[in-house]
Design a protein around this motif. Structure first.
Motif, PDB file in Angstrom:
ATOM      1  N   PRO A  28       0.907  -1.189   0.036  1.00 54.77           N
ATOM      2  CA  PRO A  28      -0.019  -0.035  -0.011  1.00 54.77           C
ATOM      3  C   PRO A  28       0.874   1.170  -0.064  1.00 54.77           C
ATOM      4  CG  PRO A  28      -1.099  -1.562   1.402  1.00 54.77           C
ATOM      5  CD  PRO A  28       0.445  -2.191   1.093  1.00 54.77           C
ATOM      6  N   SER A  29       1.905   1.500   0.680  1.00 50.77           N
ATOM      7  CA  SER A  29       2.549   2.364   0.673  1.00 50.77           C
ATOM      8  C   SER A  29       3.378   2.888  -0.466  1.00 50.77           C
ATOM      9  CB  SER A  29       3.682   2.456   2.089  1.00 50.77           C
ATOM     10  OG  SER A  29       4.788   1.477   1.683  1.00 50.77           O
ATOM     11  N   LEU A  30       3.862   1.840  -1.228  1.00 49.89           N
ATOM     12  CA  LEU A  30       4.293   2.000  -2.539  1.00 49.89           C
ATOM     13  C   LEU A  30       3.270   2.349  -3.667  1.00 49.89           C
ATOM     14  CD1 LEU A  30       6.634  -1.113  -2.860  1.00 49.89           C
ATOM     15  CD2 LEU A  30       7.452   1.194  -2.465  1.00 49.89           C
ATOM     16  N   VAL A  31       1.965   1.854  -3.595  1.00 47.55           N
ATOM     17  CA  VAL A  31       1.097   2.295  -4.496  1.00 47.55           C
ATOM     18  C   VAL A  31       0.922   3.786  -4.025  1.00 47.55           C
ATOM     19  CG1 VAL A  31      -1.430   2.140  -5.065  1.00 47.55           C
ATOM     20  CG2 VAL A  31      -0.017   0.024  -4.520  1.00 47.55           C
ATOM     21  N   ALA A  32       0.708   4.230  -2.856  1.00 45.24           N
ATOM     22  CA  ALA A  32       0.353   5.609  -2.486  1.00 45.24           C
ATOM     23  C   ALA A  32       1.516   6.490  -3.217  1.00 45.24           C
ATOM     24  CB  ALA A  32       0.403   5.754  -1.057  1.00 45.24           C
ATOM     25  N   ARG A  33       2.809   6.257  -2.958  1.00 42.55           N
ATOM     26  CA  ARG A  33       4.071   6.776  -3.370  1.00 42.55           C
ATOM     27  C   ARG A  33       3.986   7.043  -5.030  1.00 42.55           C
ATOM     28  NH1 ARG A  33       6.657  10.604  -3.691  1.00 42.55           N
ATOM     29  NH2 ARG A  33       8.851  10.782  -3.304  1.00 42.55           N
ATOM     30  N   LEU A  34       3.482   5.895  -5.692  1.00 44.72           N
ATOM     31  CA  LEU A  34       3.408   5.957  -6.885  1.00 44.72           C
ATOM     32  C   LEU A  34       2.628   6.943  -7.623  1.00 44.72           C
ATOM     33  CD1 LEU A  34       4.051   4.454  -9.800  1.00 44.72           C
ATOM     34  CD2 LEU A  34       2.224   3.145  -9.467  1.00 44.72           C
ATOM     35  N   TYR A  35       1.404   7.330  -6.904  1.00 47.55           N
ATOM     36  CA  TYR A  35       0.312   8.287  -7.120  1.00 47.55           C
ATOM     37  C   TYR A  35       1.152   9.715  -7.238  1.00 47.55           C
ATOM     38  CZ  TYR A  35      -3.798   5.399  -7.613  1.00 47.55           C
ATOM     39  OH  TYR A  35      -4.892   4.273  -7.731  1.00 47.55           O
ATOM     40  N   GLY A  36       1.992   9.810  -6.178  1.00 45.06           N
ATOM     41  CA  GLY A  36       2.911  11.021  -6.120  1.00 45.06           C
ATOM     42  C   GLY A  36       3.703  11.237  -7.415  1.00 45.06           C
ATOM     43  N   TYR A  37       4.297  10.191  -8.086  1.00 41.25           N
ATOM     44  CA  TYR A  37       5.084  10.253  -8.997  1.00 41.25           C
ATOM     45  C   TYR A  37       4.170  10.679 -10.125  1.00 41.25           C
ATOM     46  CZ  TYR A  37       9.751   8.606  -7.606  1.00 41.25           C
ATOM     47  OH  TYR A  37      11.017   8.308  -7.130  1.00 41.25           O
ATOM     48  N   GLN A  38       2.935  10.143 -10.141  1.00 42.68           N
ATOM     49  CA  GLN A  38       1.841  10.250 -11.450  1.00 42.68           C
ATOM     50  C   GLN A  38       1.501  11.566 -11.500  1.00 42.68           C
ATOM     51  OE1 GLN A  38      -0.486   6.937 -10.747  1.00 42.68           O
ATOM     52  NE2 GLN A  38       0.277   5.626 -11.962  1.00 42.68           N
ATOM     53  N   GLU A  39       1.529  12.209 -10.125  1.00 44.23           N
ATOM     54  CA  GLU A  39       0.925  13.532 -10.085  1.00 44.23           C
ATOM     55  C   GLU A  39       2.037  14.534 -10.578  1.00 44.23           C
ATOM     56  OE1 GLU A  39      -0.518  16.872  -6.884  1.00 44.23           O
ATOM     57  OE2 GLU A  39       0.165  14.989  -6.089  1.00 44.23           O
ATOM     58  N   GLN A  40       3.356  13.843 -10.439  1.00 46.01           N
ATOM     59  CA  GLN A  40       4.501  14.880 -11.295  1.00 46.01           C
ATOM     60  C   GLN A  40       4.462  14.926 -12.503  1.00 46.01           C
ATOM     61  OE1 GLN A  40       8.381  14.666  -8.853  1.00 46.01           O
ATOM     62  NE2 GLN A  40       7.359  13.446  -7.524  1.00 46.01           N
ATOM     63  N   SER A  41       4.147  13.799 -12.936  1.00 44.52           N
ATOM     64  CA  SER A  41       4.095  13.311 -14.453  1.00 44.52           C
ATOM     65  C   SER A  41       2.954  14.232 -14.954  1.00 44.52           C
ATOM     66  CB  SER A  41       3.504  11.788 -14.640  1.00 44.52           C
ATOM     67  OG  SER A  41       4.731  11.150 -14.537  1.00 44.52           O
ATOM     68  N   GLU A  42       1.719  14.262 -14.366  1.00 41.96           N
ATOM     69  CA  GLU A  42       0.711  15.338 -14.632  1.00 41.96           C
ATOM     70  C   GLU A  42       1.313  16.730 -14.893  1.00 41.96           C
ATOM     71  OE1 GLU A  42      -2.525  14.938 -12.127  1.00 41.96           O
ATOM     72  OE2 GLU A  42      -2.660  12.681 -12.534  1.00 41.96           O
ATOM     73  N   LYS A  43       2.143  16.921 -13.877  1.00 41.70           N
ATOM     74  CA  LYS A  43       2.314  18.793 -14.030  1.00 41.70           C
ATOM     75  C   LYS A  43       3.219  18.914 -15.215  1.00 41.70           C
ATOM     76  CE  LYS A  43       4.614  21.816 -11.141  1.00 41.70           C
ATOM     77  NZ  LYS A  43       5.876  22.476 -12.002  1.00 41.70           N
ATOM     78  N   VAL A  44       4.232  17.922 -15.481  1.00 37.35           N
ATOM     79  CA  VAL A  44       5.268  18.295 -16.587  1.00 37.35           C
ATOM     80  C   VAL A  44       4.471  18.147 -17.957  1.00 37.35           C
ATOM     81  CG1 VAL A  44       7.193  17.806 -15.214  1.00 37.35           C
ATOM     82  CG2 VAL A  44       6.273  15.948 -16.304  1.00 37.35           C
ATOM     83  N   LEU A  45       3.515  17.075 -17.787  1.00 37.18           N
ATOM     84  CA  LEU A  45       2.685  16.729 -19.190  1.00 37.18           C
ATOM     85  C   LEU A  45       1.877  18.094 -19.510  1.00 37.18           C
ATOM     86  CD1 LEU A  45       1.795  15.540 -21.678  1.00 37.18           C
ATOM     87  CD2 LEU A  45       0.259  14.123 -20.262  1.00 37.18           C
ATOM     88  N   GLY A  46       1.096  18.660 -18.215  1.00 37.34           N
ATOM     89  CA  GLY A  46       0.377  19.825 -18.622  1.00 37.34           C
ATOM     90  C   GLY A  46       1.188  21.012 -19.147  1.00 37.34           C
ATOM     91  N   GLU A  47       2.406  21.147 -18.519  1.00 35.02           N
ATOM     92  CA  GLU A  47       3.295  22.270 -19.337  1.00 35.02           C
ATOM     93  C   GLU A  47       3.619  22.087 -20.539  1.00 35.02           C
ATOM     94  OE1 GLU A  47       6.625  21.906 -16.718  1.00 35.02           O
ATOM     95  OE2 GLU A  47       5.426  22.972 -14.698  1.00 35.02           O
ATOM     96  N   ALA A  48       3.943  20.755 -20.956  1.00 35.27           N
ATOM     97  CA  ALA A  48       4.002  20.345 -22.360  1.00 35.27           C
ATOM     98  C   ALA A  48       2.929  20.804 -23.389  1.00 35.27           C
ATOM     99  CB  ALA A  48       4.694  18.735 -22.481  1.00 35.27           C
ATOM    100  N   LEU A  49       1.772  20.351 -22.680  1.00 35.09           N
ATOM    101  CA  LEU A  49       0.382  20.737 -23.531  1.00 35.09           C
ATOM    102  C   LEU A  49       0.304  22.323 -23.595  1.00 35.09           C
ATOM    103  CD1 LEU A  49      -1.880  17.855 -22.158  1.00 35.09           C
ATOM    104  CD2 LEU A  49      -0.832  17.929 -24.298  1.00 35.09           C
TER     105      LEU A  49
END
Length: 218
Positions: free
Chosen positions: A126-147
């Motif tokens: 569970p703690s790794l899954v929760a941390r993975l969501y944090g990585y994905q949030e960062q991916s969303e941020k940089v993808l948003g900037e690229a878009l």
């Protein structure tokens, strides 16, 4: 004065250290379980002190999620490097389909025993899954900037930054759900070869849904 060559050498050495520590940790976690391995044991296996380990990896979960570090800005890089006449969404769809074809672990369509073991560790903690969501949030941020950058010079150039961020969130979510579904089928015993045709159909359908709802980037 420090030369570019010295800076490059230092950076490569640093990256090798990241890799060595992460691999030592993952080997222990796979053998004993994530919760049963203290950080001190990881440090000993990597032949470094515990404070040194924490300089590289602030949390225990980061030791595992380091494998995703190269993928954090992958979607953004695909958008930025796309051919001039290809839309961001088309480029991302093509990239995901290419990943399925080469059985990229990030797409979930990989039945290599070592990859399966790693995914079981990841999704079963569970703690790794929760941390993975944090990585994905960062991916969303940089993808948003690229878009947002991709919209420059188009009729949508004045669109709010939040619009691009919302689109990025939907795109990253689709990729995550597709990968998770592929992994679940393979974890249940199907081969990557058997799942691949359905994975392609499902991916095309999912990106079709994005395209009909995200016309700004289609």
């Amino acid at each position: 004065m420090t030369t570019d060559e010295e800076v490059g050498l230092r950076e490569r050495k640093k990256q090798r250290m990241y890799q060595a520590i992460s691999e030592a940790a993952i080997t222990l976690f796979l053998e004993k379980g994530f919760e049963k391995v203290p950080v001190a044991e990881v440090a000993a296996a990597a032949q470094i002190s515990k404070p040194t380990l924490f300089r590289y990896f602030p949390t225990k979960e980061d030791l595992v999620l380091h494998r995703f570090a190269d993928h954090l800005d992958e979607a953004a890089r695909v958008v930025t490097a796309r051919p001039a006449k290809r839309s961001p969404l088309d480029a991302l769809q093509r990239h995901f389909l290419d990943g399925l074809e080469r059985r990229d672990p990030v797409t979930g369509l990989c039945d290599n025993v070592h990859v399966l073991a790693f995914h079981r560790l990841l999704y079963g903690t569970p703690s790794l899954v929760a941390r993975l969501y944090g990585y994905q949030e960062q991916s969303e941020k940089v993808l948003g900037e690229a878009l947002s950058e991709a919209a420059a010079g188009t009729p949508d150039a004045e669109a709010p930054t939040l619009t691009a961020r919302l689109a990025a969130g939907q795109i990253i979510a689709v990729q995550r759900i597709l990968a998770l579904e592929n992994w679940r089928r393979i974890d249940a015993g199907e081969s990557a070869e058997a799942v691949w045709p359905d994975a392609v159909v499902t991916a095309n359908r999912a990106f079709g849904q994005l395209r009909s709802g995200l016309t700004r980037y289609a």
